[in-house]
Design an enzyme around this catalytic site. Sequence first.
Site, PDB file in Angstrom:
ATOM      1  N   SER A  99     -33.602 -48.537   6.150  1.00  0.00           N
ATOM      2  CA  SER A  99     -33.873 -47.588   7.232  1.00  0.00           C
ATOM      3  C   SER A  99     -34.632 -48.246   8.370  1.00  0.00           C
ATOM      4  O   SER A  99     -35.637 -48.920   8.160  1.00  0.00           O
ATOM      5  CB  SER A  99     -34.694 -46.412   6.704  1.00  0.00           C
ATOM      6  N   ASP A 140     -35.086 -38.800  14.491  1.00  0.00           N
ATOM      7  CA  ASP A 140     -35.440 -39.789  13.468  1.00  0.00           C
ATOM      8  C   ASP A 140     -35.649 -41.182  14.063  1.00  0.00           C
ATOM      9  O   ASP A 140     -35.162 -42.171  13.520  1.00  0.00           O
ATOM     10  CB  ASP A 140     -34.387 -39.833  12.350  1.00  0.00           C
ATOM     11  N   HIS A 158     -38.719 -41.477   9.873  1.00  0.00           N
ATOM     12  CA  HIS A 158     -39.037 -41.252   8.459  1.00  0.00           C
ATOM     13  C   HIS A 158     -39.630 -42.488   7.789  1.00  0.00           C
ATOM     14  O   HIS A 158     -40.225 -42.390   6.718  1.00  0.00           O
ATOM     15  CB  HIS A 158     -37.810 -40.742   7.689  1.00  0.00           C
TER      16      HIS A 158
END
Length: 518
Positions: A213, A134, A103
């Site tokens: 992230s 992911d 992402h």
Amino acid sequence: MIRTPIGGALLLAMMTGLAAAPAAAAPPARRPAAPKPPAAAAPKASTAEIPIPREDGFEHSVVRIINYSQRGDWFSPWDVTGVRASSGTGFVIAGGMLLTNAHVVSDARLLLLYLHGDPTPHKARAVMLGHDCDLALVRPEEADLLATIPVLPLGGLPPLRSAVETYGYPAGGDQISSTRGVVSRIETQVYAHSGVDRHVAIQTDAAINPGNSGGPMIQNGRVVGVAFQGTDMLENTGFGIPVEVIRHFLDDAKDGKYDGYPDLAIFESNLENPAARRRAGMRDGESGVRVDFVNDGGSAEGHLEVADVLLEVDGTPIANDGSVLMEGLRFDYGLMVDRHQIGENLKVRILRDGERSDLTFPLVAHPGTSRYANQYDVLPRYYIYAGLVFEPLNVEMLETSGRDWVVSADKRLVQEQIFRPLSDPKALLREPVVLLRRLDDPVNINIAWYRGQLVTRANGKEIDSLAGLIEAIESNQAPFHVLELGEPGRFIVLDRKGSDEASPRILERYGVRKDRNP
């Protein structure tokens, strides 16, 4: 691996409140999309790991990533949204690559890297994306950019109540940040990026903030996870992708093509009720789960049957609640399937009609699950005829009626998306087509139904794909086109000659360059 009912997994994803940790300055929950990135390159052969100087710590191996991304517009599928900037984190692994979250780099028009302590931007590209787990591999365009930067080695599963430290660039800051937390839970979670896939996740009380992230979770000098999402339901809680999932992704990527996870594509019930176990013919001390439904096209098709009891998977007993004991922890037995690559064999022990037997069969991905997952790195597929805009049924299309589409979308579409696959084994092998909207023109202005309608037949032909609809319309030589819709008795009639003449005019009036992206 989506082992539970796919519609149920989708509802679970919507209810959990999980969200992939957004990057600083990121767009709202749905990130913009772009054409598919350049063909993925196979990671280079593993190189010797460069030892990390003690005085440097891990900072030099952690990189800030800026993504300028663009996403398709599923309401106006011939168009795209504006470019948006977001930031995340990645870290150096063997082969001159960076590992990060999918992402963080999805839908990229331009990726820029910033090395630790260096304000110079460096171009990069995502060469492999696993949207179901992911994770992504990123390669700098400068061949030797990472040659002198230490590689972060992978570790194992961190023990419960042990400490981990997470590195990253939260809130889009230029300086690296680290947070320390305790591993409080390790269990399967819905991965928010796809919205339906479930894999093991590490829960800690280390803050996972926007921009974190893709950053490494470190323990004893090794990576034990990749920071990837938080939850609205818990405070001071973040989740990491464990090394088991990372290794599965890296092993899959070695041939230069990401295949994803295999899927049994079955529904099952637990057997915690003693009467249910006796009725199934189970012995005292036996445990397992009952197969209730087998989807066509999945790994179990032709091997497992309704009413089979799954007793063991790869030699590991399945408890009556569907869990298996692994490394001192209880996990959903689907984790045993997740540990395999597509094409490998799975061994199961079953009870069928009072007889116990061992089965071995190859694992495959299920072709129909993509319509339940969020879409990235693709542009919408569509077809426009006589100003009527048609799209395949999927989550992105449904969200054109609102984020809470389960309530706001046409109930027939909700039925087709969530509930029909629970009763029809072949449902996931079909591609339902929806009349999304119309571009107003005298040729279509007086039709009764023109928004959010399931198209079941066109000119007498059953419609099970967008390609099928296009063929049914363009091959018709009758005076009229008749489109039958999902609701009983609903249909649309178009004058064929008038529609053929109007279609180019409508496209030009509304600024649509082409009538399809099939």
